[in-house]
Design an enzyme around this catalytic site. Structure first.
Site, PDB file in Angstrom:
ATOM      1  CE1 TYR A 156      -3.882   2.253   0.695  1.00 59.64           C
ATOM      2  CE2 TYR A 156      -2.532   3.160   2.456  1.00 59.64           C
ATOM      3  CZ  TYR A 156      -3.653   3.240   1.652  1.00 59.64           C
ATOM      4  OH  TYR A 156      -4.515   4.295   1.786  1.00 59.64           O
ATOM      5  CE  LYS A 160      -3.520   4.976  -1.667  1.00 56.75           C
ATOM      6  NZ  LYS A 160      -4.527   5.627  -2.512  1.00 56.75           N
TER       7      LYS A 160
END
Ligand code: NAP
Length: 248
Positions: A156, A160
């Site tokens: 993740y 990002k």
């Protein structure tokens, strides 16, 4: 200020959470909002109904980001029907969390495909109509985790952080065409994504937030409305932190 009348805005993942709040906020300022969804068609239609009930304009469109060809075709069709796309909010995202030694390749691929490749594909799909109009706003919804990192969130966080590099690169490439590209990095926001976290993780997160509370989706939407507005015309390549001070 922040008048969006006459603008066409696309929000990926507009069916729930931050995307839903953003769709409502953009519509409140006068934009026609394309509410993107992957699986939650009924929820996306409810967002449309809510916007129309307040006198605004919106439509629900399937934008499944793990299928970039279908997403690109859908966005091209939106641009054709409306003759323009003024605002893209690349918001949709997922998290599949695991310590790196336990992270499965397919989960790493899935997170990168949706969060990073999907968002970049959306940006590429709206560039042509924005270039024709000599202007546009692209806003990537990244995360505090992309800036600070977080144990158990390598996939993740990488997706990002990747969005921040993408935002700054696209900002440099298309600045001369009047297109601004920025990122918002939310902290801990109360949505479905965070609702299922165990109590002790929520409590530990809270301890790290100087403002002493979790954020609301509308607080991210407000930052996005600003970046989408004419008033933000001199802001590009910026990372706007909306995190209660969690990361400074
Ligand atoms: P959420 O409540 O879980 O909603 C996720 C949204 O993304 C839904 O509308 C969902 O659509 C859509 N989506 C999921 N998979 C998709 C796919 N494959 N293709 C297209 N759309 C897909 O999440 P949220 O908390 O609002 O998060 C929104 C964004 O903010 C995400 O990028 C997230 O990483 C970021 N963010 C959230 C927080 C937080 O604390 N909540 C913090 C930092 C950053 P369907 O329901 O139709 O599947």
């Amino acid at each position: 200020m922040f008048d969006l009348n006459g603008k066409v805005a696309i929000v990926t993942g507009g069916s729930r959470g931050i995307g839903r709040a953003t769709a409502l906020a953009l519509a409140e300022r006068g934009a026609h909002v394309v509410v993107g969804f992957a699986t939650s068609e009924a929820a996306a239609r409810e967002v449309v109904t809510e916007i129309e009930g307040s006198g605004g304009r919106a439509e629900a469109v399937r934008l499944e980001l793990s299928d970039p060809a279908a997403t690109t075709a859908a966005l091209t069709e939106v641009a054709r029907r409306h003759g323009r796309v003024d605002i893209l909010v690349a918001n949709a995202g997922i998290s599949i969390d695991a310590l790196l030694l336990r992270l499965k390749d397919e989960d790493l691929d899935r997170v990168l495909a949706v969060n990073l490749r999907g968002a970049i594909a959306c940006a590429r799909a709206v560039l042509k109509p924005m270039m024709r109009a000599r202007g546009g706003r692209i806003i990537f919804v990244s995360s505090v985790v992309g800036e600070a990192g977080n144990a158990g969130q390598t996939a993740y966080a990488a997706s990002k952080a990747g969005l921040l590099g993408a935002a700054k690169s696209v900002a440099r490439e298309y600045a001369s065409r009047g297109i601004t590209v920025n990122a918002v990095t939310p902290g801990f926001i109360e949505t479905d994504m965070t609702a299922s976290l165990p109590g002790e993780i929520r409590e530990a997160s809270l301890q790290g937030i100087p403002l002493g509370r979790f954020g609301a989706p509308a607080e991210i939407a407000a930052a996005i409305v600003f970046l989408a507005s004419d008033e933000a015309g001199y802001v590009t390549g910026h990372v706007l932190r909306v995190n209660g001070g969690m990361y400074m």
